[in-house]
Design a protein around this motif. Structure first.
Motif, PDB file in Angstrom:
ATOM      1  N   THR A 215       0.848  -1.189   0.000  1.00  0.00           N
ATOM      2  CA  THR A 215       0.000   0.000   0.000  1.00  0.00           C
ATOM      3  C   THR A 215       0.883   1.239   0.000  1.00  0.00           C
ATOM      4  O   THR A 215       2.095   1.158   0.212  1.00  0.00           O
ATOM      5  N   PHE A 243      -6.287   0.270   0.977  1.00  0.00           N
ATOM      6  CA  PHE A 243      -6.521   1.414   1.858  1.00  0.00           C
ATOM      7  C   PHE A 243      -6.144   1.074   3.301  1.00  0.00           C
ATOM      8  O   PHE A 243      -6.532   1.791   4.215  1.00  0.00           O
ATOM      9  N   CYS A 291      -4.486   5.876  -3.758  1.00  0.00           N
ATOM     10  CA  CYS A 291      -4.190   4.566  -3.167  1.00  0.00           C
ATOM     11  C   CYS A 291      -4.389   3.444  -4.179  1.00  0.00           C
ATOM     12  O   CYS A 291      -3.605   2.485  -4.219  1.00  0.00           O
TER      13      CYS A 291
END
Length: 347
Positions: A215, A243, A291
């Motif tokens: 991420t 996320f 993201c």
């Protein structure tokens, strides 16, 4: 959005996979109408075959059951959908006021679930999954569900070795299922990517699913190196939880743990998010889109897995896949220390 080769499986699929936890009533009861609306939106927004990720653990099999009903209601054929079923949990009678397998997470259930990671258990899970789907749909992608959590429950080094042997037995069963032609690809999904690495060293995998691992907040060099090695072997990578379980877009949970801004151990994460949001506002960028684009940046990633309980979010997620993030914004993230300066896959 064009279908892409799915690693060594021989399958072609869209680069966006939808999770099915809402079909199993995760955190609340969703109406049959809302579940059907989400499924309809998936087929409207993506080219066929669509890919849907599920598991016997999702609502003690309710997600698979509802999925089969929705697919029939929509007139979808087996060729229209690729179902990924993560195996490890068998539906069982509900003999307590609420399910015992994950108290407080699933609602409106009429069954419980029991874990069985073993050669026999995985074969039973596979057959039960087909039954829950109603007999009309196959499960082309199969895996062991959360082997990292199974290993983490070990009480001693000897117990961990026994549990890892259980996992290897489970993969022997998966190998036989694939060899019979009943599935196209064997994989593994886990929140701890090092468990995936450990299994990859012992099992020939066709695909892997990372959760909370690659991420914008967390992208260690060791993980990148492992992902590079998977790509070299033709192992497809699915990236999920980009996320960090919703925290990077404003949620209260980070990797499924609720954070408190007053807790000194959590302060750094809130500060990181504040700087991220401020930069997004300054550059006119949407945090979720950033993201998502980072989450698919490694060239070995063939698809992202995103979940939603809202039909309108399906269209939003599809649109986010084609957004281009300006190089100046990535540079700003680097300058703020929010993106590794030496990350090789972001311009």
């Amino acid at each position: 959005m064009q279908p892409v080769p799915f690693g060594n499986t021989g399958l072609l699929a869209p680069p966006l996979i939808f999770g099915s936890t809402a079909l199993g009533n995760l955190f609340q009861v969703f109406s049959d109408e809302s579940k059907l609306a989400v499924m309809r939106a998936i087929f409207e927004q993506l080219p066929k075959p669509v890919v849907i990720d599920s598991a016997g653990k999702y609502g003690a099999g309710l997600a698979l059951e509802v999925m089969g009903n929705c697919l029939r209601e929509l007139g979808a054929t087996d060729a229209d959908v690729i179902i990924s079923n993560k195996l490890a949990w068998l539906r069982a009678p509900l003999n307590t006021p609420e399910p015992t397998f994950e108290p407080g997470a699933w609602f409106g259930l009429r069954h419980d679930a029991v874990q069985d990671i073993s050669y026999t258990g995985i074969r039973q899970c596979f057959e039960q999954g087909l039954e829950l789907l109603g007999g009309d749909y196959s499960t082309q992608l199969i895996s062991v569900h959360d082997p990292d959590e199974y290993l983490d429950a070990a009480q001693s080094p000897d117990d961990r070795k026994r549990r890892f042997d259980d996992i290897l037995g489970a993969y022997a069963a998966l190998g036989e299922i694939k060899a019979s032609g009943a599935a196209a690809g064997i994989g593994v999904g886990a929140k701890n990517w090092r468990t995936i690495q450990e299994i990859d060293a012992r099992v020939k995998l066709d695909w892997v699913m990372f959760a909370n691992s690659y991420t914008l907040y967390s992208h260690p060099a060791e993980l990148l190196s492992f992902m590079d090695s998977l790509r070299e072997k033709g192992v497809a990578i699915i990236n999920s939880a980009v996320f960090n379980a919703g925290f990077l877009t404003g949620g209260d949970f980070f990797n499924y743990v609720k954070l408190d801004p007053r807790n000194p151990q959590h302060v750094e994460k809130f500060a990181w998010r504040e700087r991220f949001f401020a930069l997004c506002a300054e550059h006119g960028q949407n945090p979720a889109e950033v993201c998502i684009q980072f989450g698919r940046s490694h060239p070995g990633i063939v698809a992202l897995a995103l979940s939603t309980s809202k039909p309108q979010r399906v269209k939003t997620n599809v649109a986010a896949m084609s957004v281009e993030i300006p190089g100046a914004f990535w540079a700003a993230l680097r300058g703020a220390g929010l993106l590794a300066a030496d990350h090789p896959y972001i311009a």
